[in-house]
Design an enzyme around this catalytic site. Structure first.
Site, short mmCIF file in Angstrom:
data_model
loop_
_atom_site.label_atom_id
_atom_site.label_comp_id
_atom_site.label_asym_id
_atom_site.label_seq_id
_atom_site.Cartn_x
_atom_site.Cartn_y
_atom_site.Cartn_z
N CYS A 174 44.34 52.00 68.03
CA CYS A 174 44.15 52.69 69.19
C CYS A 174 43.67 54.18 68.70
O CYS A 174 44.81 54.97 68.55
CB CYS A 174 45.14 52.68 70.24
SG CYS A 174 44.44 53.74 71.71
N GLN A 274 50.44 65.30 82.04
CA GLN A 274 49.01 65.34 81.35
C GLN A 274 48.70 64.52 80.03
O GLN A 274 49.93 64.40 79.44
CB GLN A 274 48.86 66.83 81.11
CG GLN A 274 48.75 67.44 82.40
CD GLN A 274 47.69 67.43 83.37
OE1 GLN A 274 46.92 66.81 83.10
NE2 GLN A 274 47.73 67.96 84.39
N CYS A 395 41.11 66.15 88.04
CA CYS A 395 40.46 65.24 86.99
C CYS A 395 39.20 64.73 87.59
O CYS A 395 38.93 63.48 87.02
CB CYS A 395 41.67 64.13 86.68
SG CYS A 395 42.11 63.35 88.25
#
Length: 439
Positions: A174, A274, A395
């Site tokens: 990833c 976050q 966001c």
């Protein structure tokens, strides 16, 4: 499709969209040119039936699709001409895993797309603003990921959901995650095999902290004593800081601490944080600079203290949050720290019970960082409060633009908006808006 080179993801699109027939003959095909990127990163093109959305395409590219495809659908397609902005994806799972939308776009196009999401949202809301360049996010910087595990016969698959699907794509790498998270994938696979329920997917929220990884599992099976001891032993052997299962801490080798500019906080299992530390720092610097000089500040949707604990170095802060455990974490961090101004806290569901404007008048600075739904009710109260400086963090550009519109209509002046990337190669973007008014 004589002469057309099949797009590398076209076959997978056909499997996910079985009701849309694959192209059969040249007469059945419709050639389209990608005009722009949609809000979710798909290429958009016009057809007689309306716009279509083609994942993993870029503006200027030419594709052939089934002429019978309905407008708005994601039909199977073959890419005929590539754009110069195309690049090789960074991850072998790209196109199957639904975590990333835009690894195939070069850096210039990608950053422009993210900034444009904020610009377009503000324009649709009728708000004129100076929008800064995107604050970039490097690869391998994400400190927080949520993985899903499912049973597949005798195996357990661990990875991310495919786009627009509940199907789990098993991953071996990833490139958005911190190396420590990627290196832990074999451990997480074994852990999932112990915790997974027979009938439902298991979620693993993995956070990199200063003390090591913090793992919070949800929707686990009911653990036997043997399974519990296996999970604890495996966790200790892997050097994990803490393991919690459905809110219960099974083992804590070390407190999993996060650093908010010198203030150490131990977040409760599953608490909001976050996703990228550098992005958090960029947001905090904008907020603190805007509210510098304020003596009394309120932090709405404070979480564990991302902004409130930083602000407390220079101002008395009142933190408002709906999660009791998050408030307890920031209160404990405040008590352990030195050199901070007073910090008070209040548990309140701000979506259901916005703070009245008259209660805000004692403050000279406000910061709010709501969930994706935004803070419409709270914004209306802020608009009537007269508090001279406001920092809005979001966001979701659409709900941020709506909330800014409310504040501007209430007499605030928008100084500017800064888009910040912490969801690398996805269509999600963070933004900080700074507003002021005369009291």
């Amino acid at each position: 499709m004589a002469g057309a080179r099949p797009h590398p993801f076209a076959d997978r699109r056909r499997r996910r969209q079985p009701r849309i027939p694959a192209p059969r003959t040249k007469d059945d095909d419709l050639r389209v040119t990608i005009e722009s990127l949609g809000a979710k990163g798909d290429g958009t093109a016009r057809t007689p039936a309306g716009p279509v959305f083609l994942p993993f395409t870029l503006p200027g590219e030419v594709a052939e699709i089934d002429a019978a495809a309905e407008g708005g659908a994601h039909p199977a397609y073959a890419l005929v001409e590539e754009a110069p902005d195309r690049r090789a994806p960074a991850c072998p799972h790209f196109g199957q895993c639904g975590g990333c939308d835009l690894q195939h776009a070069n850096e210039e196009l990608y950053r422009a797309f993210k900034r444009e999401l904020v610009v377009s949202a503000l324009e649709r809301a009728g708000v004129g603003a100076e929008v800064a360049p995107l604050v970039a996010c490097p690869p391998r910087s994400r400190r927080r990921v949520t993985l899903t595990a499912v049973r597949a016969g005798n195996r357990v698959l661990l990875g991310y959901n495919a786009a627009r699907s509940n199907r789990v794509v098993a991953i071996e790498t990833c490139p958005i995650a911190l190396p420590a998270i990627e290196a832990a994938l074999p451990f997480l696979q074994k852990l999932a095999g112990i915790l997974i329920d027979r009938k439902r997917p298991l979620k693993l929220l993995v956070t990199a902290t200063t003390a090591g990884l913090d793992v919070s599992a949800t929707d686990a099976s009911r653990l036997s004593d043997k399974a519990r001891q296996q999970a604890i032993g495996l966790t200790l052997e892997a050097g994990i800081a803490r393991l919690a299962v459905d809110g219960e801490i099974l083992v804590k080798a070390r407190p999993p601490l996060v650093d908010f500019a010198g203030v150490a906080v131990e977040p409760p299992p599953g608490a909001f944080l976050q996703a990228v530390e550098s992005a958090e720092t960029a947001m905090a610097e904008l907020v603190l600079s805007h509210l510098s000089g304020a003596k009394r500040v309120v932090d709405y949707f404070s979480g564990c203290g991302t902004f409130s604990l930083r602000l407390a170095r220079h101002a008395a802060v009142h933190a408002v949050e709906s999660e009791a455990a998050a408030l307890e974490a920031q209160d404990a961090a405040h008590r352990r720290s030195t050199g901070l101004k007073p910090l008070s806290s209040e548990r309140r569901d701000l979506a259901r019970r916005p703070v009245p404007a008259k209660e805000m008048k004692r403050f000279d600075g406000i910061v709010f960082d709501p969930p994706r739904a935004g803070a419409e009710g709270l914004s209306r109260e802020i608009a009537g409060s007269g508090v001279p400086r406001v920092a809005a963090v979001s966001c979701n550009p659409v709900t941020l633009a709506r909330d800014i519109r409310i504040l501007v209509d209430g007499g605030y002046r928008l100084l500017g908006v800064t888009p910040i990337d912490q969801f690398l190669w996805s269509h999600h973007v963070e933004a900080v808006a700074l507003l002021t008014r005369d009291r």
